[in-house]
Motif scaffolding. Structure first.
Motif, PDB file in Angstrom:
ATOM      1  N   HIS A   5      30.105  17.241 -26.831  1.00  0.00           N
ATOM      2  CA  HIS A   5      31.315  17.534 -26.250  1.00  0.00           C
ATOM      3  C   HIS A   5      31.940  16.873 -25.321  1.00  0.00           C
ATOM      4  O   HIS A   5      32.825  16.192 -25.357  1.00  0.00           O
ATOM      5  N   SER A   6      30.877  16.917 -23.731  1.00  0.00           N
ATOM      6  CA  SER A   6      31.777  16.723 -22.545  1.00  0.00           C
ATOM      7  C   SER A   6      31.764  14.753 -23.032  1.00  0.00           C
ATOM      8  O   SER A   6      32.536  14.279 -22.549  1.00  0.00           O
ATOM      9  N   PHE A   9      34.019  13.965 -25.018  1.00  0.00           N
ATOM     10  CA  PHE A   9      35.784  13.835 -24.495  1.00  0.00           C
ATOM     11  C   PHE A   9      36.043  12.767 -22.962  1.00  0.00           C
ATOM     12  O   PHE A   9      36.805  11.838 -24.096  1.00  0.00           O
ATOM     13  N   THR A  10      35.061  12.584 -22.646  1.00  0.00           N
ATOM     14  CA  THR A  10      35.266  11.501 -21.531  1.00  0.00           C
ATOM     15  C   THR A  10      35.072  10.859 -21.889  1.00  0.00           C
ATOM     16  O   THR A  10      35.864   9.329 -21.389  1.00  0.00           O
ATOM     17  N   LEU A  39      45.367  17.889 -21.829  1.00  0.00           N
ATOM     18  CA  LEU A  39      43.765  18.240 -21.910  1.00  0.00           C
ATOM     19  C   LEU A  39      42.928  19.349 -22.786  1.00  0.00           C
ATOM     20  O   LEU A  39      41.618  19.034 -23.380  1.00  0.00           O
ATOM     21  N   HIS A  40      43.678  20.038 -22.679  1.00  0.00           N
ATOM     22  CA  HIS A  40      42.609  21.455 -23.374  1.00  0.00           C
ATOM     23  C   HIS A  40      43.076  21.004 -25.352  1.00  0.00           C
ATOM     24  O   HIS A  40      41.844  21.490 -26.318  1.00  0.00           O
ATOM     25  N   TRP A  43      40.791  18.091 -25.683  1.00  0.00           N
ATOM     26  CA  TRP A  43      39.175  19.174 -25.507  1.00  0.00           C
ATOM     27  C   TRP A  43      38.706  19.661 -26.776  1.00  0.00           C
ATOM     28  O   TRP A  43      37.367  19.293 -27.139  1.00  0.00           O
ATOM     29  N   ASP A  44      39.308  20.202 -27.479  1.00  0.00           N
ATOM     30  CA  ASP A  44      39.458  21.053 -28.564  1.00  0.00           C
ATOM     31  C   ASP A  44      38.871  20.224 -29.410  1.00  0.00           C
ATOM     32  O   ASP A  44      38.080  20.249 -30.446  1.00  0.00           O
ATOM     33  N   LYS A  55      29.639  23.226 -28.550  1.00  0.00           N
ATOM     34  CA  LYS A  55      30.590  23.399 -28.091  1.00  0.00           C
ATOM     35  C   LYS A  55      30.402  24.060 -26.438  1.00  0.00           C
ATOM     36  O   LYS A  55      29.913  24.963 -25.795  1.00  0.00           O
ATOM     37  N   PRO A  58      35.822  24.987 -21.749  1.00  0.00           N
ATOM     38  CA  PRO A  58      36.393  24.046 -20.149  1.00  0.00           C
ATOM     39  C   PRO A  58      36.671  24.603 -18.774  1.00  0.00           C
ATOM     40  O   PRO A  58      37.689  23.816 -18.425  1.00  0.00           O
ATOM     41  N   LEU A  61      38.122  22.423 -16.005  1.00  0.00           N
ATOM     42  CA  LEU A  61      39.146  21.099 -16.907  1.00  0.00           C
ATOM     43  C   LEU A  61      39.798  21.024 -15.881  1.00  0.00           C
ATOM     44  O   LEU A  61      40.855  22.062 -16.488  1.00  0.00           O
ATOM     45  N   LEU A  78      36.497  17.423 -14.250  1.00  0.00           N
ATOM     46  CA  LEU A  78      35.660  18.255 -15.584  1.00  0.00           C
ATOM     47  C   LEU A  78      34.595  19.163 -15.831  1.00  0.00           C
ATOM     48  O   LEU A  78      33.949  19.369 -14.035  1.00  0.00           O
TER      49      LEU A  78
END
Length: 180
Positions: A5-6, A9-10, A39-40, A43-44, A55, A58, A61, A78
């Motif tokens: 997940h991380s 995103f990153t 961002l959210h 992230w999702d 999962k 956040p 974040l 993060l």
């Protein structure tokens, strides 16, 4: 090893989005409400196809803006990493002073990460490495500041300033020919 997940995103979604639509993403990130929503949302999206157990919440974040070596820089704070290749921070660095009017006019921002790396934690903090993504290529730029300290973000930005160097002089020097 990084939690997917991380990592998604990153290392995948955030830079791809910023590079695909640099002007509009910069404008959205400049508005606190839109930045939080974006961002959210991303992230999702990073967890969209992951099982619930993979999962990550956040927590932490957020975004802050800074000037780094004369460049506007969006610093992403993060969720705390729990494995190598997860990032404490990432940053989009914009070369232009203001967002361009159209996508065609704006150059892609540079994208940097401050990642957790292997090594023993000490009272000074956890070991890190500074990385840069350029398209599909990811390269490590060297050791980063110790993570988990109150000044980690500032130290990361200082390293970015050293990597970026001063802005190029955009003024054309005046030339005067003197005849003798």
């Amino acid at each position: 090893m990084a939690r997917l997940h991380s990592y998604n995103f990153t290392h995948v979604l955030l830079p791809q989005l910023a590079w695909r639509r640099p002007a509009s993403v910069r404008r959205e990130l400049s508005d606190p409400f839109l930045a939080r929503e974006l961002l959210h949302y991303v992230w999702d999206k990073a967890a969209e196809n992951l099982p619930a157990a993979d999962k990550v919440a956040p927590r932490g974040l957020r975004l802050s803006w800074h000037e780094v070596a004369g460049r506007a820089t969006a610093l992403f704070h993060l969720p705390p990493p729990q494995g190598t290749m997860e990032a404490y921070y990432s940053a989009l660095v914009y070369e232009e002073d203001e967002p361009a009017e159209t996508e065609a006019e704006e150059t892609r921002p540079r994208y940097f990460t401050l990642e957790a790396t292997l090594g023993l934690s000490s009272p000074a903090g956890c070991p890190t490495v500074v990385g840069e993504w350029a398209g599909e290529a990811h390269r490590h730029l060297g050791r980063g500041p110790a993570a988990g300290q109150p000044d980690t973000a500032a130290a990361f930005l200082a390293i970015l300033a050293a990597v970026l160097g001063p802005l190029p002089d955009t003024e054309v020097p005046f030339m005067h020919i003197v005849r003798s």
